[in-house]
Design an enzyme around this catalytic site. Structure first.
Site, PDB file in Angstrom:
ATOM      1  N   ASP A  51      26.252 -10.757 -15.240  1.00 31.89           N
ATOM      2  CA  ASP A  51      25.743 -11.802 -15.170  1.00 31.89           C
ATOM      3  C   ASP A  51      24.780 -12.558 -16.396  1.00 31.89           C
ATOM      4  O   ASP A  51      25.620 -12.824 -17.306  1.00 31.89           O
ATOM      5  CB  ASP A  51      24.541 -11.713 -13.538  1.00 31.89           C
ATOM      6  CG  ASP A  51      25.373 -11.025 -12.624  1.00 31.89           C
ATOM      7  OD1 ASP A  51      26.494 -11.661 -12.115  1.00 31.89           O
ATOM      8  OD2 ASP A  51      24.692 -10.270 -11.911  1.00 31.89           O
ATOM      9  N   CYS A  91      30.591  -4.208 -16.645  1.00 29.56           N
ATOM     10  CA  CYS A  91      30.149  -4.971 -16.075  1.00 29.56           C
ATOM     11  C   CYS A  91      28.963  -4.428 -18.026  1.00 29.56           C
ATOM     12  O   CYS A  91      29.684  -3.652 -18.661  1.00 29.56           O
ATOM     13  CB  CYS A  91      29.069  -4.803 -15.596  1.00 29.56           C
ATOM     14  SG  CYS A  91      28.920  -2.854 -14.538  1.00 29.56           S
ATOM     15  N   VAL A 143      28.488   0.187 -11.187  1.00 34.09           N
ATOM     16  CA  VAL A 143      28.134  -0.755 -10.018  1.00 34.09           C
ATOM     17  C   VAL A 143      29.170  -1.812  -9.829  1.00 34.09           C
ATOM     18  O   VAL A 143      30.012  -2.010  -8.909  1.00 34.09           O
ATOM     19  CB  VAL A 143      27.094  -1.150  -9.234  1.00 34.09           C
ATOM     20  CG1 VAL A 143      26.805  -1.597  -8.210  1.00 34.09           C
ATOM     21  CG2 VAL A 143      26.616   0.795  -9.713  1.00 34.09           C
TER      22      VAL A 143
END
Length: 131
Positions: A29, A70, A75
């Protein structure tokens, strides 16, 4: 039936990274903007990933290998890889042969001294790589 997801190490990915048939999909993110990224990677943040799946399919046309990651690939990376595989499972064949997850994610990539990019370009053109 959805394709199976496999894993690739940074050592395995490094010699393949510049091949035109590979797309690296960074699903971190906000941390991408300040931690850097793998040069040439596409950014599809995990928090809006489902909404952007059609865009990702379009952006990866002609690619036969998609590498998701990520920060740690524990996850978000695997989850987004599975969601992509499920999304395209019922679509016409897109030519994607391999959907893989980068072991140890971006953090492992960077901590191993592999090149990273600190540009703010969207999409990243692969410039400003730094070991």
């Amino acid at each position: 039936m959805a394709r199976s997801i496999t894993y690739i190490t940074g050592s395995q990915l490094l010699p393949l990274i510049r091949r035109p048939n590979i797309a690296i999909i960074d699903v971190r993110d906000d941390e991408r903007s300040y931690d850097g990224h793998i040069a040439g990677s596409l950014h599809y943040a995990s928090d809006t990933f489902l909404d952007k799946l059609p865009n990702l399919v379009e952006a990866t046309k002609g690619k036969d290998t998609l590498v998701f990651h990520c920060a740690l690939s524990q996850v978000r990376g695997p989850k987004c890889a599975r969601r992509f595989a499920e999304f395209v499972a019922d679509a016409k064949d897109l030519g994607v042969k391999d959907i893989v997850v980068l072991e140890r994610g971006y953090n492992g990539w960077e901590s191993s001294g592999r090149p990273v990019c600190r540009c703010n370009n969207i999409p990243c053109k692969g410039g400003e790589s730094k070991p």
